[in-house]
Design a protein around this motif. Structure first.
Motif, PDB file in Angstrom:
ATOM      1  N   THR A  75      -7.624   5.182  -0.357  1.00 56.15           N
ATOM      2  CA  THR A  75      -7.302   6.601  -0.362  1.00 56.15           C
ATOM      3  C   THR A  75      -7.954   7.306   0.818  1.00 56.15           C
ATOM      4  O   THR A  75      -9.182   7.241   0.982  1.00 56.15           O
ATOM      5  CB  THR A  75      -7.786   7.259  -1.665  1.00 56.15           C
ATOM      6  OG1 THR A  75      -7.210   6.563  -2.779  1.00 56.15           O
ATOM      7  CG2 THR A  75      -7.399   8.725  -1.720  1.00 56.15           C
TER       8      THR A  75
ATOM      9  N   TRP B  75       0.874  -1.181   0.000  1.00 62.78           N
ATOM     10  CA  TRP B  75       0.000   0.000   0.000  1.00 62.78           C
ATOM     11  C   TRP B  75       0.907   1.225   0.000  1.00 62.78           C
ATOM     12  O   TRP B  75       1.806   1.351   0.846  1.00 62.78           O
ATOM     13  CB  TRP B  75      -0.898  -0.028   1.228  1.00 62.78           C
ATOM     14  CG  TRP B  75      -1.833   1.149   1.355  1.00 62.78           C
ATOM     15  CD1 TRP B  75      -2.410   1.861   0.350  1.00 62.78           C
ATOM     16  CD2 TRP B  75      -2.308   1.722   2.585  1.00 62.78           C
ATOM     17  NE1 TRP B  75      -3.212   2.848   0.857  1.00 62.78           N
ATOM     18  CE2 TRP B  75      -3.171   2.795   2.227  1.00 62.78           C
ATOM     19  CE3 TRP B  75      -2.088   1.432   3.920  1.00 62.78           C
ATOM     20  CZ2 TRP B  75      -3.807   3.570   3.177  1.00 62.78           C
ATOM     21  CZ3 TRP B  75      -2.726   2.215   4.867  1.00 62.78           C
ATOM     22  CH2 TRP B  75      -3.576   3.265   4.507  1.00 62.78           C
ATOM     23  N   SER B  76       0.682   2.118  -0.943  1.00 60.42           N
ATOM     24  CA  SER B  76       1.625   3.221  -1.150  1.00 60.42           C
ATOM     25  C   SER B  76       0.918   4.531  -1.442  1.00 60.42           C
ATOM     26  O   SER B  76      -0.232   4.568  -1.885  1.00 60.42           O
ATOM     27  CB  SER B  76       2.549   2.912  -2.339  1.00 60.42           C
ATOM     28  OG  SER B  76       3.185   1.661  -2.207  1.00 60.42           O
ATOM     29  N   THR B  77       1.643   5.589  -1.191  1.00 66.69           N
ATOM     30  CA  THR B  77       1.257   6.902  -1.678  1.00 66.69           C
ATOM     31  C   THR B  77       2.376   7.380  -2.592  1.00 66.69           C
ATOM     32  O   THR B  77       3.523   6.952  -2.452  1.00 66.69           O
ATOM     33  CB  THR B  77       1.020   7.902  -0.527  1.00 66.69           C
ATOM     34  OG1 THR B  77       0.539   9.148  -1.090  1.00 66.69           O
ATOM     35  CG2 THR B  77       2.284   8.165   0.260  1.00 66.69           C
TER      36      THR B  77
ATOM     37  N   TRP C 116      -2.741   7.581  -4.372  1.00 66.32           N
ATOM     38  CA  TRP C 116      -2.761   6.445  -3.448  1.00 66.32           C
ATOM     39  C   TRP C 116      -3.072   5.190  -4.238  1.00 66.32           C
ATOM     40  O   TRP C 116      -3.983   5.170  -5.076  1.00 66.32           O
ATOM     41  CB  TRP C 116      -3.822   6.660  -2.362  1.00 66.32           C
ATOM     42  CG  TRP C 116      -3.435   7.699  -1.350  1.00 66.32           C
ATOM     43  CD1 TRP C 116      -3.609   9.050  -1.452  1.00 66.32           C
ATOM     44  CD2 TRP C 116      -2.769   7.469  -0.100  1.00 66.32           C
ATOM     45  NE1 TRP C 116      -3.106   9.680  -0.337  1.00 66.32           N
ATOM     46  CE2 TRP C 116      -2.583   8.740   0.504  1.00 66.32           C
ATOM     47  CE3 TRP C 116      -2.329   6.331   0.565  1.00 66.32           C
ATOM     48  CZ2 TRP C 116      -1.973   8.877   1.747  1.00 66.32           C
ATOM     49  CZ3 TRP C 116      -1.722   6.466   1.803  1.00 66.32           C
ATOM     50  CH2 TRP C 116      -1.546   7.731   2.381  1.00 66.32           C
TER      51      TRP C 116
ATOM     52  N   GLU D 175      -0.472  14.185  -5.225  1.00 65.72           N
ATOM     53  CA  GLU D 175      -0.321  12.881  -4.589  1.00 65.72           C
ATOM     54  C   GLU D 175      -1.306  11.877  -5.166  1.00 65.72           C
ATOM     55  O   GLU D 175      -2.376  12.239  -5.657  1.00 65.72           O
ATOM     56  CB  GLU D 175      -0.535  12.990  -3.076  1.00 65.72           C
ATOM     57  CG  GLU D 175      -1.955  13.336  -2.679  1.00 65.72           C
ATOM     58  CD  GLU D 175      -2.173  13.298  -1.176  1.00 65.72           C
ATOM     59  OE1 GLU D 175      -1.298  12.739  -0.469  1.00 65.72           O
ATOM     60  OE2 GLU D 175      -3.202  13.807  -0.722  1.00 65.72           O
TER      61      GLU D 175
END
Length: 289
Positions: free
Chosen positions: A261, A215-217, A235, A233
Motif C-alpha cells: 500500500t 498486485w491491485s488497487t 490495496w 480505495e
C-alpha cells in the motif's frame, strides 16, 4: 473480513490470527475469506467448520468479498533491446509491462477475455483479467455473478462455488453494503466495485499449471448525493492458481493479502457528484502483456 479458525482453500489448517481474520494486520498477514451467514448477514458471525471438499470449492471467494465486507463494516531497436529485462518463458518473477511481440488475446467469453496463450504471458493476462471480473459490481447480481464464475473458474470447482456465493451475497449482506435486497443500486446513487491490476508476477510455471500474483488497487462504495458509504480505495495482492483446462487458463484456487500500500497522496477528494459522473463515464480494460 470474522473470528474463528481459518482454513485455506486447499484444506490446510491456518489457525486463528487476530480478532478479525479478515484483517491482514498481524499474524501471517494472509487473508482467507469467510462467507457471511445468510440468515444474519453479519460478516463476523461464527461459521461451522467446513470439510476439505467444501473448502476447495470456495476457492477464489477471497477475491470477491474481502473489499466488500471491509467496506460494509466501516461506517525503435530490436525486440530484444526494447525489453532487455523480460523474463524468458519458464522462469518466475516480475517482468516489465512492455510489448512482447505476441498479439493480445482475441477471444471473449461473454464480456470477459478468453483464449489466452498457453504460456507465461497468457497466464499473467488471464490472472489480471479474471481479477478485474471477480472484483466488479456485476458480482453483486446473482445472474451475472454465476456467468462470471463459469467464465473464470475450473468447471470442477465452479458449481459449488456458485452455490456458496449465492448464500454469501444474502439480502442482509447486500443491505449492509448499501444495496437493495436484490443487489440493485438505490435510486440516485451509483455503486462502485472495481479491481484495477497494477502489475503481475509469475510465482510458479509448469506445463499446464501456473501461480500468478496480481498486485491491485480497488474501489468500492456508493457514489452520489446522500451516500452513507462513500467510495474508498484498497490495496491488495491476489494469488491465483491457474490450470490449463479446455484450451484456456482457469482459476482453481485463489488467496489475497493486504498491500503493498502506497502512502496516501494529497489529492483533493472528489465530490459525490464528481465520483458518480466518473463511474458512468469511464469503463474498464482488457489486460494483456
Amino acid at each position: 473480513m470474522s473470528p474463528g479458525d481459518e482454513h485455506d482453500y486447499r484444506g490446510k489448517d491456518q489457525g486463528s490470527r487476530t480478532d478479525d481474520p479478515y484483517s491482514t494486520l498481524g499474524g501471517t498477514r494472509q487473508t482467507r475469506t469467510r462467507l457471511p451467514d445468510g440468515d444474519t448477514g453479519l460478516p463476523h458471525a461464527r461459521r461451522p467448520v467446513r470439510n476439505s471438499r467444501s473448502l476447495v470449492t470456495i476457492t477464489g471467494v477471497v477475491v470477491l468479498l474481502v473489499a466488500a465486507i471491509a467496506f460494509a463494516n466501516r461506517g525503435g531497436g530490436s525486440d530484444e533491446d526494447a525489453a532487455p529485462d523480460a523474463k524468458k518463458p519458464g522462469t518466475t518473477g516480475s517482468a516489465p509491462t512492455a510489448a512482447t511481440g505476441t498479439k493480445p488475446v482475441q477471444g471473449k467469453n461473454g464480456t470477459i477475455a478468453s483464449g489466452f496463450a498457453h504460456d507465461e504471458q497468457g497466464a499473467q493476462s488471464a490472472a489480471a483479467n479474471y481479477a478485474v471480473a471477480l472484483g466488479s459490481a456485476e458480482m453483486f447480481s446473482k445472474e451475472s455473478r454465476r456467468s462470471i464464475i463459469q467464465a473464470t473458474h475450473d468447471p470442477a470447482v465452479a458449481p459449488e462455488l456458485q452455490d456458496n456465493l449465492d448464500r454469501a451475497y444474502s439480502q442482509a449482506f447486500l443491505k449492509n453494503v448499501g444495496l437493495n435486497a436484490d443487489g440493485s443500486t438505490p435510486t440516485g446513487l451509483a455503486f462502485v466495485s472495481r479491481t484495477v491490476p497494477v502489475g503481475t508476477k509469475v510465482v510458479k510455471m509448469e506445463a499446464d499449471a501456473a501461480t500468478v500474483e496480481v498486485w491491485s488497487t480497488g474501489l468500492v462504495g456508493l457514489a452520489g448525493q446522500g451516500s452513507t458509504k462513500p467510495v474508498t480505495e484498497t490495496w491488495f495482492t491476489i494469488s491465483q492458481e491457474l490450470k490449463w483446462v479446455g484450451g484456456d487458463w482457469k482459476i482453481s484456487s485463489s488467496t489475497q493479502t493486504e498491500g503493498p500500500t502506497p502512502v496516501n497522496g494529497d489529492n483533493r477528494a472528489s465530490t459525490a457528484d464528481e465520483m458518480a459522473a466518473a463511474v458512468d463515464a469511464y469503463g474498464g480494460f482488457t489486460y494483456a502483456r
